[in-house]
Design a protein around this motif. Structure first.
Motif, PDB file in Angstrom:
ATOM      1  N   LEU A   1     -51.399  22.409  23.107  1.00 36.79           N
ATOM      2  CA  LEU A   1     -52.815  22.424  23.351  1.00 36.79           C
ATOM      3  C   LEU A   1     -52.755  23.809  24.717  1.00 36.79           C
ATOM      4  N   GLY A   2     -51.706  24.120  25.338  1.00 40.36           N
ATOM      5  CA  GLY A   2     -51.837  25.086  26.147  1.00 40.36           C
ATOM      6  C   GLY A   2     -51.850  26.281  25.435  1.00 40.36           C
ATOM      7  N   ARG A   3     -50.786  26.428  24.421  1.00 43.74           N
ATOM      8  CA  ARG A   3     -51.019  27.692  23.508  1.00 43.74           C
ATOM      9  C   ARG A   3     -52.272  27.980  22.796  1.00 43.74           C
ATOM     10  N   ARG A   4     -52.541  26.795  22.417  1.00 41.19           N
ATOM     11  CA  ARG A   4     -54.054  27.054  21.471  1.00 41.19           C
ATOM     12  C   ARG A   4     -55.293  27.540  22.484  1.00 41.19           C
ATOM     13  N   ALA A   5     -54.881  26.966  23.783  1.00 40.29           N
ATOM     14  CA  ALA A   5     -56.277  27.363  24.380  1.00 40.29           C
ATOM     15  C   ALA A   5     -56.080  28.751  25.195  1.00 40.29           C
ATOM     16  N   LEU A   6     -54.953  29.229  25.564  1.00 35.14           N
ATOM     17  CA  LEU A   6     -54.578  30.624  25.944  1.00 35.14           C
ATOM     18  C   LEU A   6     -54.987  31.493  25.059  1.00 35.14           C
ATOM     19  N   GLU A   7     -55.049  31.325  23.698  1.00 40.12           N
ATOM     20  CA  GLU A   7     -55.697  32.097  22.550  1.00 40.12           C
ATOM     21  C   GLU A   7     -56.816  32.473  22.676  1.00 40.12           C
ATOM     22  N   LEU A   8     -57.783  31.380  23.307  1.00 39.81           N
ATOM     23  CA  LEU A   8     -59.197  31.573  23.265  1.00 39.81           C
ATOM     24  C   LEU A   8     -59.521  33.006  23.809  1.00 39.81           C
ATOM     25  N   PRO A   9     -60.471  33.851  23.266  1.00 47.50           N
ATOM     26  CA  PRO A   9     -61.040  34.931  23.949  1.00 47.50           C
ATOM     27  C   PRO A   9     -61.647  34.441  25.083  1.00 47.50           C
ATOM     28  N   GLU A  10     -62.468  33.394  25.163  1.00 45.44           N
ATOM     29  CA  GLU A  10     -63.127  33.003  26.333  1.00 45.44           C
ATOM     30  C   GLU A  10     -62.314  32.815  27.509  1.00 45.44           C
TER      31      GLU A  10
END
Length: 213
Positions: free
Chosen positions: A41-50
């Protein structure tokens, strides 16, 4: 039902039933399940442009079997992001404090972890570029199911009143993206959901390329 002060009343039967079902599944998760999901989850979230371009992010500290946020909080802070964490008030509204690391978290009511130090006021959330929301489910319209206390309904209403438009992102497990969440008048849709398996955006907000998903 909405109380006269604007807070949600008791959830209708369908919401309550869905909450019980989702919480029962979470209760069956092992510590290994939660740790593995937290990393993904952390990896996915950190990839968000936002989040990659955010100066201030309002987030929360996961507890129990919630999708884990602690690694994400530390990664955001390491990037130099100003991370705001909620502080539960007696009326279920949320104040905010600055995340200064795991050593500056204190136990609070309902088993929550809150930041020590200065309280910034309930309106501090309107300064955020992105708001990470807890929840139990989200559907294809972006409607989020919370635990029923109304704290984040107030946060989302406050953002609307202030004319603030941060990215509103809910963090969930993969199987908590459901066909439909029962809707009530106080519900506010989110812009995206992040799960260990990926990201889904909703039509209320253009994507990072300016196009709606």
């Amino acid at each position: 039902m909405i109380h006269s002060d604007g807070t949600p009343g008791p959830a209708d039967g369908s919401k309550a039933t869905l909450r019980r079902s989702l919480l029962a599944v979470r209760a069956g998760l092992t510590k290994n399940d939660i740790r593995a999901s937290e990393a993904a989850l952390g990896r996915r979230a950190l990839e968000l442009p936002e989040l990659s371009g955010a100066g201030t992010v309002a987030a929360y500290v996961s507890v129990g079997s919630e999708p884990g946020t602690r690694a994400l909080l530390d990664a955001l802070r390491a990037r130099g992001v100003r991370v705001l964490l909620p502080v539960l008030l007696p009326d279920n509204d949320l104040d905010w404090g600055l995340y200064r690391g795991a050593g500056h978290l204190v136990r609070a009511a309902r088993g929550l972890l809150e930041p020590d130090g200065e309280r910034l006021g309930p309106d501090a959330v309107t300064e955020a570029d992105a708001v990470l929301l807890p929840g139990l489910a989200v559907d294809g319209r972006g409607l989020r199911l919370g635990r029923g206390g109304g704290s984040y309904d107030r946060v989302l209403a406050r953002l609307d009143r202030a004319g603030a438009d941060p990215a509103r992102v809910v963090l969930l497990y993969d199987d908590e993206v459901v066909a439909r969440v029962p809707e009530e008048p106080h519900d506010h849709p989110v812009h995206a959901v992040v799960t260990p398996g990926g990201v889904r955006r909703f039509a209320q907000r253009p994507g990072p390329d300016g196009l709606r998903p």
